[in-house]
Scaffold this motif. Structure first.
Motif, PDB file in Angstrom:
ATOM      1  N   MET A 135     -18.440 -86.978 -65.711  1.00  0.00           N
ATOM      2  CA  MET A 135     -17.819 -86.357 -66.848  1.00  0.00           C
ATOM      3  C   MET A 135     -17.871 -87.289 -68.061  1.00  0.00           C
ATOM      4  SD  MET A 135     -14.483 -84.435 -65.630  1.00  0.00           S
ATOM      5  CE  MET A 135     -13.969 -84.451 -63.973  1.00  0.00           C
ATOM      6  N   PRO A 136     -18.936 -87.211 -68.813  1.00  0.00           N
ATOM      7  CA  PRO A 136     -19.094 -88.087 -69.976  1.00  0.00           C
ATOM      8  C   PRO A 136     -18.044 -87.851 -71.059  1.00  0.00           C
ATOM      9  CG  PRO A 136     -21.049 -86.678 -69.669  1.00  0.00           C
ATOM     10  CD  PRO A 136     -20.094 -86.386 -68.573  1.00  0.00           C
ATOM     11  N   GLU A 137     -17.550 -86.620 -71.194  1.00  0.00           N
ATOM     12  CA  GLU A 137     -16.546 -86.341 -72.226  1.00  0.00           C
ATOM     13  C   GLU A 137     -15.256 -87.099 -71.957  1.00  0.00           C
ATOM     14  OE1 GLU A 137     -17.761 -83.693 -70.302  1.00  0.00           O
ATOM     15  OE2 GLU A 137     -19.394 -83.134 -71.631  1.00  0.00           O
ATOM     16  N   VAL A 138     -14.877 -87.170 -70.703  1.00  0.00           N
ATOM     17  CA  VAL A 138     -13.654 -87.883 -70.338  1.00  0.00           C
ATOM     18  C   VAL A 138     -13.827 -89.376 -70.618  1.00  0.00           C
ATOM     19  CG1 VAL A 138     -12.111 -88.524 -68.440  1.00  0.00           C
ATOM     20  CG2 VAL A 138     -12.961 -86.171 -68.620  1.00  0.00           C
ATOM     21  N   ARG A 139     -14.964 -89.919 -70.247  1.00  0.00           N
ATOM     22  CA  ARG A 139     -15.245 -91.342 -70.487  1.00  0.00           C
ATOM     23  C   ARG A 139     -15.207 -91.635 -71.991  1.00  0.00           C
ATOM     24  NH1 ARG A 139     -14.076 -95.695 -68.908  1.00  0.00           N
ATOM     25  NH2 ARG A 139     -14.633 -95.171 -66.803  1.00  0.00           N
ATOM     26  N   GLU A 140     -15.777 -90.773 -72.812  1.00  0.00           N
ATOM     27  CA  GLU A 140     -15.762 -90.964 -74.261  1.00  0.00           C
ATOM     28  C   GLU A 140     -14.336 -90.916 -74.807  1.00  0.00           C
ATOM     29  OE1 GLU A 140     -18.400 -88.125 -76.078  1.00  0.00           O
ATOM     30  OE2 GLU A 140     -20.130 -88.874 -74.949  1.00  0.00           O
ATOM     31  N   ALA A 141     -13.531 -89.998 -74.286  1.00  0.00           N
ATOM     32  CA  ALA A 141     -12.140 -89.894 -74.724  1.00  0.00           C
ATOM     33  C   ALA A 141     -11.360 -91.146 -74.339  1.00  0.00           C
ATOM     34  CB  ALA A 141     -11.484 -88.647 -74.126  1.00  0.00           C
ATOM     35  N   VAL A 142     -11.552 -91.639 -73.126  1.00  0.00           N
ATOM     36  CA  VAL A 142     -10.873 -92.853 -72.673  1.00  0.00           C
ATOM     37  C   VAL A 142     -11.303 -94.043 -73.525  1.00  0.00           C
ATOM     38  CG1 VAL A 142     -10.674 -94.490 -70.757  1.00  0.00           C
ATOM     39  CG2 VAL A 142     -10.467 -92.036 -70.316  1.00  0.00           C
ATOM     40  N   ASP A 143     -12.577 -94.161 -73.805  1.00  0.00           N
ATOM     41  CA  ASP A 143     -13.070 -95.258 -74.646  1.00  0.00           C
ATOM     42  C   ASP A 143     -12.473 -95.197 -76.052  1.00  0.00           C
ATOM     43  OD1 ASP A 143     -14.558 -96.249 -72.547  1.00  0.00           O
ATOM     44  OD2 ASP A 143     -16.460 -95.364 -73.239  1.00  0.00           O
ATOM     45  N   ALA A 144     -12.354 -93.986 -76.600  1.00  0.00           N
ATOM     46  CA  ALA A 144     -11.776 -93.826 -77.937  1.00  0.00           C
ATOM     47  C   ALA A 144     -10.296 -94.218 -77.944  1.00  0.00           C
ATOM     48  CB  ALA A 144     -11.947 -92.386 -78.418  1.00  0.00           C
ATOM     49  N   ILE A 145      -9.577 -93.875 -76.886  1.00  0.00           N
ATOM     50  CA  ILE A 145      -8.167 -94.243 -76.782  1.00  0.00           C
ATOM     51  C   ILE A 145      -8.027 -95.757 -76.673  1.00  0.00           C
ATOM     52  CG2 ILE A 145      -6.132 -94.130 -75.285  1.00  0.00           C
ATOM     53  CD1 ILE A 145      -6.999 -91.194 -74.675  1.00  0.00           C
TER      54      ILE A 145
END
Length: 87
Positions: free
Chosen positions: A1-11
């Motif tokens: 799930m790349p979207e979740v990873r991107e969201a976590v990285d942004a946080i």
């Protein structure tokens, strides 16, 4: 799930940016200072960017002569108990 990873990285990036704001990372401590030079330990684990007197029990001139990643050295013109905020 790349979207979740991107969201976590942004946080994580946003939190890291908030940690860079000095007044969001501070220590409050009470210290009994003698006349002359006084070393007071803080828990910032970095060199402070500033300090404020939050309370004091008498009149004295206070100024910083040094600070490190572990402590701040304050010069006092009279014996005094202070509460300081180090950021």
């Amino acid at each position: 799930m790349p979207e979740v990873r991107e969201a976590v990285d942004a946080i994580k990036e946003a939190i890291d940016e908030l940690r860079e704001i000095p007044l969001l990372s501070y220590e409050v401590m009470d210290a009994d200072l003698a006349v002359g030079s006084n070393r007071v330990q803080h828990g910032l684990a970095r060199t402070p960017q500033g300090w404020l007197i939050a309370d004091r029990d008498s009149v004295a001139t206070l100024y910083r002569t040094a600070w490190t990643t572990r402590d701040i050295t304050l010069q006092a013109s009279a014996a005094i108990t202070v509460r300081i905020l180090v950021f």
